[in-house]
Design an enzyme around this catalytic site. Structure first.
Site, PDB file in Angstrom:
ATOM      1  N   ASN A   9       0.575  -1.153   0.420  1.00  0.00           N
ATOM      2  CA  ASN A   9       0.126  -0.323  -0.099  1.00  0.00           C
ATOM      3  C   ASN A   9       1.132   1.134  -0.108  1.00  0.00           C
ATOM      4  O   ASN A   9       1.545   1.357   1.305  1.00  0.00           O
ATOM      5  CB  ASN A   9      -0.650   0.004   1.323  1.00  0.00           C
ATOM      6  CG  ASN A   9      -1.341   1.096   1.225  1.00  0.00           C
ATOM      7  OD1 ASN A   9      -1.555   2.242   0.546  1.00  0.00           O
ATOM      8  ND2 ASN A   9      -2.087   1.317   2.523  1.00  0.00           N
ATOM      9  N   LYS A  11      -0.016   4.256  -0.389  1.00  0.00           N
ATOM     10  CA  LYS A  11      -0.940   5.445   0.293  1.00  0.00           C
ATOM     11  C   LYS A  11      -0.796   6.628  -0.392  1.00  0.00           C
ATOM     12  O   LYS A  11      -0.146   6.397  -1.702  1.00  0.00           O
ATOM     13  CB  LYS A  11       0.083   5.786   2.260  1.00  0.00           C
ATOM     14  CG  LYS A  11      -0.050   4.301   2.566  1.00  0.00           C
ATOM     15  CD  LYS A  11       0.229   4.229   4.376  1.00  0.00           C
ATOM     16  CE  LYS A  11       0.525   3.152   5.190  1.00  0.00           C
ATOM     17  NZ  LYS A  11       0.223   3.336   6.375  1.00  0.00           N
ATOM     18  N   HIS A  93      -9.175   0.672   4.960  1.00  0.00           N
ATOM     19  CA  HIS A  93      -8.040   1.439   5.716  1.00  0.00           C
ATOM     20  C   HIS A  93      -8.743   1.720   6.675  1.00  0.00           C
ATOM     21  O   HIS A  93      -9.483   3.043   6.973  1.00  0.00           O
ATOM     22  CB  HIS A  93      -7.013   1.817   4.748  1.00  0.00           C
ATOM     23  CG  HIS A  93      -5.875   2.172   5.123  1.00  0.00           C
ATOM     24  ND1 HIS A  93      -5.107   2.447   6.051  1.00  0.00           N
ATOM     25  CD2 HIS A  93      -4.631   1.147   5.358  1.00  0.00           C
ATOM     26  CE1 HIS A  93      -3.856   2.767   6.664  1.00  0.00           C
ATOM     27  NE2 HIS A  93      -3.568   1.729   5.832  1.00  0.00           N
ATOM     28  N   GLU A  95      -6.442   4.683   8.317  1.00  0.00           N
ATOM     29  CA  GLU A  95      -6.975   5.789   7.502  1.00  0.00           C
ATOM     30  C   GLU A  95      -7.798   6.371   7.467  1.00  0.00           C
ATOM     31  O   GLU A  95      -8.391   7.377   7.076  1.00  0.00           O
ATOM     32  CB  GLU A  95      -5.265   5.995   6.786  1.00  0.00           C
ATOM     33  CG  GLU A  95      -3.563   5.454   7.781  1.00  0.00           C
ATOM     34  CD  GLU A  95      -3.274   5.749   6.628  1.00  0.00           C
ATOM     35  OE1 GLU A  95      -2.622   6.078   5.632  1.00  0.00           O
ATOM     36  OE2 GLU A  95      -1.965   4.945   7.414  1.00  0.00           O
ATOM     37  N   GLU A 165      -5.036  -4.774  10.561  1.00  0.00           N
ATOM     38  CA  GLU A 165      -3.891  -3.959  10.870  1.00  0.00           C
ATOM     39  C   GLU A 165      -4.170  -3.151  12.274  1.00  0.00           C
ATOM     40  O   GLU A 165      -4.895  -2.141  11.676  1.00  0.00           O
ATOM     41  CB  GLU A 165      -4.335  -2.908   9.263  1.00  0.00           C
ATOM     42  CG  GLU A 165      -4.115  -3.972   8.793  1.00  0.00           C
ATOM     43  CD  GLU A 165      -3.295  -3.118   7.531  1.00  0.00           C
ATOM     44  OE1 GLU A 165      -2.457  -3.061   7.124  1.00  0.00           O
ATOM     45  OE2 GLU A 165      -3.997  -1.685   7.070  1.00  0.00           O
ATOM     46  N   GLY A 171       2.739   2.504  10.735  1.00  0.00           N
ATOM     47  CA  GLY A 171       3.841   3.281  10.404  1.00  0.00           C
ATOM     48  C   GLY A 171       4.284   3.978  12.010  1.00  0.00           C
ATOM     49  O   GLY A 171       4.897   4.688  12.362  1.00  0.00           O
ATOM     50  N   SER A 211       3.911  -1.888  10.663  1.00  0.00           N
ATOM     51  CA  SER A 211       5.089  -2.298  10.417  1.00  0.00           C
ATOM     52  C   SER A 211       5.633  -3.698   9.975  1.00  0.00           C
ATOM     53  O   SER A 211       7.282  -3.820  10.559  1.00  0.00           O
ATOM     54  CB  SER A 211       5.289  -1.325  12.095  1.00  0.00           C
ATOM     55  OG  SER A 211       5.069  -0.366  12.009  1.00  0.00           O
TER      56      SER A 211
HETATM   57  C1  PEP Z   1      -0.402   0.100   6.278  1.00  0.00           C
HETATM   58  O1  PEP Z   1      -0.704   1.261   6.158  1.00  0.00           O
HETATM   59  O2  PEP Z   1      -1.261  -0.971   5.863  1.00  0.00           O
HETATM   60  C2  PEP Z   1       0.875  -0.646   6.290  1.00  0.00           C
HETATM   61  C3  PEP Z   1       0.683  -1.932   6.888  1.00  0.00           C
HETATM   62  O3  PEP Z   1       1.827   0.491   7.370  1.00  0.00           O
HETATM   63  P1  PEP Z   1       3.179   0.487   7.458  1.00  0.00           P
HETATM   64  O4  PEP Z   1       3.397  -0.403   6.828  1.00  0.00           O
HETATM   65  O5  PEP Z   1       3.686   1.658   7.199  1.00  0.00           O
HETATM   66  O6  PEP Z   1       2.840   0.215   8.772  1.00  0.00           O
END
Ligand code: PEP
Length: 250
Positions: A9, A11, A93, A95, A165, A171, A211
């Protein structure tokens, strides 16, 4: 036997040049017993169609609007994505839930519209740090899975993907432990069993995201209920992203 899946992803990252460099590197991934998916911003989807054609990598969108066409200024339909060769779409997601106020009801409409257009949704679910501290993880995740998949048939449920998630790990540079992720992914599988039965719960792919990077991805892939990873930041580093896909193939 569920086929591992590594999904990236991006973003809101990647201008035209950056997208081209990243997609060209991803185009070099070698085939194997895992799936590789990238979800660039809408602006790079035509480039993905061009540069990933006839490669192992598939591409998808990070969001969608659940109507086929019409007066929805600024929105993109599943049919428009499909015409760009997209086979995947991230729905719900955290976000989008947190920053753009997406509700379970809207996410459910997105999941169904994506399925109707023949694309595969990656439904994201997960609790905040506060919800975890309050012991609400199981109930939040169950609600998001059940509401997100309301009205979806068993046949459709078997072919979609759910990504667990935890919001506190996204992040953050600090992933959940493999044991923490496995515990919740196993609850999600149980939830799929209660909603859709044995066959679907055995077939549906459940990813961990938050992460994930080249150093920890193997820990998650070893877990029985984790079928791959949804990767944000580390998916922007082509070599590391492909190395994670190579671990999944192994
Ligand atoms: C995400 O935004 O779906 C995600 C898992 O981000 P990150 O790997 O940067 O934590």
């Amino acid at each position: 036997m569920r086929r591992p899946l590594i999904a990236g992803n991006w973003k809101m990252n990647g201008d035209r040049q950056e997208a081209e460099a990243l997609l060209k590197a991803i185009a070099g991934a070698e085939p194997g017993k895992a799936d590789l998916v990238v979800c660039p911003p809408f602006t790079a989807l035509a480039q993905a169609q061009d540069l990933l054609r006839d490669t192992v990598a598939q591409w998808g969108a990070q969001n969608v609007y659940p109507e086929p066409a019409g007066a929805y200024t600024g929105e993109i339909s599943p049919q428009m994505l499909q015409s760009l060769g997209c086979r995947w779409c991230i729905c719900g997601h955290s976000e989008r839930r947190q920053l753009f106020g997406e509700t379970d009801e809207l996410i459910n409409r997105k999941v169904k519209a994506v399925l109707d257009a023949g694309l595969t949704p990656i439904l994201c679910v997960g609790e905040s740090a506060e919800e975890r501290q309050n012991g609400q993880t199981a109930s939040i995740v169950q609600r998001e899975v059940e509401a997100g998949l309301s009205g979806v048939s068993a046949e459709e449920a078997a072919r979609l993907v759910i990504a667990y998630e935890p919001i506190w790990a996204i992040g953050a540079g600090q992933a959940a432990t493999a044991a923490e992720a496995e515990e919740v992914c196993s609850w999600i599988r149980e939830c799929m069993f209660r909603c859709f039965g044995t066959e679907v719960s055995g077939q549906v792919r459940i990813l961990y995201g938050g992460s994930v990077n080249g150093r920890n991805v193997s820990d998650f892939l070893k877990e029985p209920d984790i079928d791959g990873a949804l990767i944000g930041g580390a998916s922007l580093r082509a070599e590391e992203f492909i190395s994670m896909y190579n671990r999944a193939k192994a």
